[in-house]
Structure formats: C-alpha cells, structure tokens
Motif scaffolding. Structure first.
Motif, mmCIF file in Angstrom:
data_model
loop_
_atom_site.group_PDB
_atom_site.id
_atom_site.type_symbol
_atom_site.label_atom_id
_atom_site.label_comp_id
_atom_site.label_asym_id
_atom_site.label_seq_id
_atom_site.Cartn_x
_atom_site.Cartn_y
_atom_site.Cartn_z
ATOM 1 N N PHE A 179 0.834 -1.207 0.000
ATOM 2 C CA PHE A 179 0.000 0.000 0.000
ATOM 3 C C PHE A 179 0.869 1.257 0.000
ATOM 4 N N GLU A 180 1.960 1.235 0.754
ATOM 5 C CA GLU A 180 2.866 2.380 0.792
ATOM 6 C C GLU A 180 3.518 2.609 -0.567
ATOM 7 N N ASP A 181 3.915 1.521 -1.215
ATOM 8 C CA ASP A 181 4.565 1.641 -2.516
ATOM 9 C C ASP A 181 3.576 2.115 -3.577
ATOM 10 N N ALA A 182 2.344 1.600 -3.509
ATOM 11 C CA ALA A 182 1.327 1.985 -4.490
ATOM 12 C C ALA A 182 0.983 3.466 -4.397
ATOM 13 N N ALA A 183 1.086 4.024 -3.192
ATOM 14 C CA ALA A 183 0.731 5.431 -2.980
ATOM 15 C C ALA A 183 1.944 6.356 -2.956
ATOM 16 N N ALA A 184 3.122 5.829 -3.283
ATOM 17 C CA ALA A 184 4.366 6.583 -3.115
ATOM 18 C C ALA A 184 4.365 7.914 -3.847
ATOM 19 N N ASN A 185 3.846 7.927 -5.076
ATOM 20 C CA ASN A 185 3.888 9.158 -5.869
ATOM 21 C C ASN A 185 2.881 10.213 -5.408
ATOM 22 N N PHE A 186 2.040 9.840 -4.468
ATOM 23 C CA PHE A 186 1.043 10.781 -3.943
ATOM 24 C C PHE A 186 1.374 11.220 -2.517
ATOM 25 N N SER A 187 2.555 10.813 -2.041
ATOM 26 C CA SER A 187 2.963 11.114 -0.673
ATOM 27 C C SER A 187 4.309 11.829 -0.674
ATOM 28 N N LYS A 188 4.343 13.021 -0.107
ATOM 29 C CA LYS A 188 5.572 13.811 -0.078
ATOM 30 C C LYS A 188 6.675 13.101 0.691
ATOM 31 N N ASP A 189 6.308 12.460 1.785
ATOM 32 C CA ASP A 189 7.287 11.794 2.643
ATOM 33 C C ASP A 189 7.176 10.281 2.560
ATOM 34 N N SER A 190 6.978 9.763 1.376
ATOM 35 C CA SER A 190 6.832 8.322 1.188
ATOM 36 C C SER A 190 8.066 7.572 1.675
ATOM 37 N N PRO A 191 7.879 6.457 2.387
ATOM 38 C CA PRO A 191 9.027 5.647 2.812
ATOM 39 C C PRO A 191 9.713 4.942 1.636
ATOM 40 N N ALA A 192 9.108 5.013 0.445
ATOM 41 C CA ALA A 192 9.718 4.422 -0.746
ATOM 42 C C ALA A 192 10.580 5.428 -1.508
ATOM 43 N N LYS A 193 10.793 6.604 -0.936
ATOM 44 C CA LYS A 193 11.586 7.637 -1.605
ATOM 45 C C LYS A 193 13.076 7.351 -1.457
ATOM 46 N N VAL A 194 13.807 7.446 -2.568
ATOM 47 C CA VAL A 194 15.262 7.297 -2.577
ATOM 48 C C VAL A 194 15.842 8.427 -3.425
#
Length: 268
Positions: A179-194
């Motif tokens: 769910f976190e990865d699927a929403a990564a591009n809609f979250s400023k502080d996504s835990p999937a950000k590198v």
C-alpha cells in the motif's frame, strides 16, 4: 584483508531461509554472510506461518530501521562496511540502506519500485491484486495461494516447480509495504523515496528478469533511468527469460554468479 560481509534481504512472501544456497556459495567464495528476516518473521517458515499476526502493520520504514539496527549492532566486528543483496522489496530496502551510507554497495534484484516510477504494467497490478484489492489488508498479513504464486513468481516455471517453491518457502506478507509503494507518488514523505541523484554513495547493480510479473522489466528500467541522470555508480543487468522466482528456482546460481562477479569487479 577479508571481503566485505554480505547481508541478504528477502522480499514479500519469501522466508529468509530461502537464501541458504546463496549463503553457502558466498561463504565458499570467502565472504562472511547473514540473512536476517524482517521484523516479525519467525526463525522458520513454519513458525512465521503460525504467527502471521506478528507482521501486521510492518511497513517499509520499520523494515529499513530493522536492517539499519542489524548493521549497527555488527559495527566493529568487521573491518569494512557490509554489502547487501536484496530481492523484490528487499531490493528497495537495499537501495535505501545504500543511499544513507550504511552499506558499501548493493545488488537490487527485481526490486520493488521506488517513489517516482510512473510505469504500472497490468502484470504488476495483477500480482499485487491479492493484497491491494481489500483496503483492510493494509493492516494485516496476506498469503498467496499456489495459483497466485505461480502467476506472480513462477510464471516461467513448470507448475510442479512453482508449487514446490510455494510449499517450501512462502510466508504471509504484510500488506502495508504494498500500500505504501502503491501510494508513493502521492505522498511527499513516502518511505519508498530514494535520492537517485545522490553522487556520494557506493555502487549499485539493478537487475531484472525479462519475464517478471511482480516487478516487470519496464519498471526496473525506469528506476535505472532515474539513477542514470545522476553521477553515482549504477549498472543494469537483464536475466533473459526469468521471472520473479529467479533467486530461489532452479536457475538461482546464474543470478548469484552475476552478483559475485559484479562485487569482485567493484573490489568487494
């Protein structure tokens, strides 16, 4: 001087014990190795299946922090920083550890997409459907049945081999990372950000099986393109005709040898 120690990081639905052939091979080549499980994993496949709730609400940040702690607790026992090999979500975790300077180099095998990837092939959606189809799965674990596993992991294998791998190695996986990865591009502080433009990091090898359904080739190529715009040491390798099971199926050694050769070429 001994080679850098190697840490192996598994992905969703596969227990860390499945790395054992890799551990044996890397030990034969002179490496100190370990394959710690995710926080909540049991020591064995059976123990993890019996206590699946221990993985509820385990997300990307928690997993990264867990491996950072593992690395920190081993600090001082080795002369050099560890290098990591991660598969699927383990490949995403490996990239995050590399970006923070905790590891010296990383191999990310069919890695889960990082924030910024726009490709969303149908095969990837279908592979994630058993989790993402129900919002309640965000907070609990989900297991793949043999048919789902055959599509997501074993699509280039015989049904017999796929079913054997499913029976032997699969464990319940927390829904939260998907769910976190699927929403990564809609979250400023996504835990999937590198930070793919960071130059001051160790070398990274991204790999992809050309027939992977869970993380299709197109997705990993897009990740490589994001890194290639920066100045860090990044390489890409394709495994022709291989699916998401490539680290655990009958052809695992071909994949392991590519990682070993690359580490050697980079001086690790």
């Amino acid at each position: 001087m001994k080679p850098n120690p190697v840490i192996f990081i598994h992905g969703l639905w596969i227990h860390s014990a499945a790395w054992q052939p890799w551990l044996d091979l890397f030990v034969d080549r002179g490496y100190d190795v370990s394959a710690p499980g995710w926080p909540g994993d049991g020591d064995t496949v059976a123990a993890t299946r019996e206590n699946a709730d221990a993985l509820n609400d385990v997300g990307i940040a928690t997993i990264v922090e867990h491996y950072a702690s593992v690395i920190g607790s081993a600090e001082g026992k080795h002369e050099a920083k560890p290098i990591v090999v991660g598969h699927s979500f383990g490949g995403l975790i490996a990239q995050e550890l590399l970006a923070t300077g905790l590891v010296a180099a990383a191999v990310a095998i069919d890695p889960a997409p990082i924030k910024g990837v726009k490709s969303l092939p149908l095969a990837q959606l279908r592979s994630a459907f058993p989790v993402l189809s129900n919002p309640a799965n965000r907070h609990r674990t989900v297991s793949l049945n043999a048919k789902q596993f055959h599509y997501a992991f074993g699509n280039v294998l015989t049904e017999e081999e796929s079913d054997e791998l499913h029976d032997r190695w699969t464990i319940p996986g927390p829904g939260l990372p998907l769910f976190e990865d699927a929403a990564a591009n809609f979250s400023k502080d996504s835990p999937a950000k590198v930070d793919t433009h960071l130059a001051d990091r160790g070398p990274l090898l991204l790999t992809s099986g050309t027939e992977d359904h869970t993380v299709p080739l197109k997705v990993t190529k897009e990740v490589f393109g994001m890194y290639a715009k920066g100045r860090s040491d990044i390489e890409f390798h394709e495994f022709e005709g291989r699916g998401h099971s490539l680290t655990i199926d009958h052809g695992w050694r071909d994949v392991a040898e590519v990682a070993l050769d690359w580490f050697s070429a980079k001086g690790f």
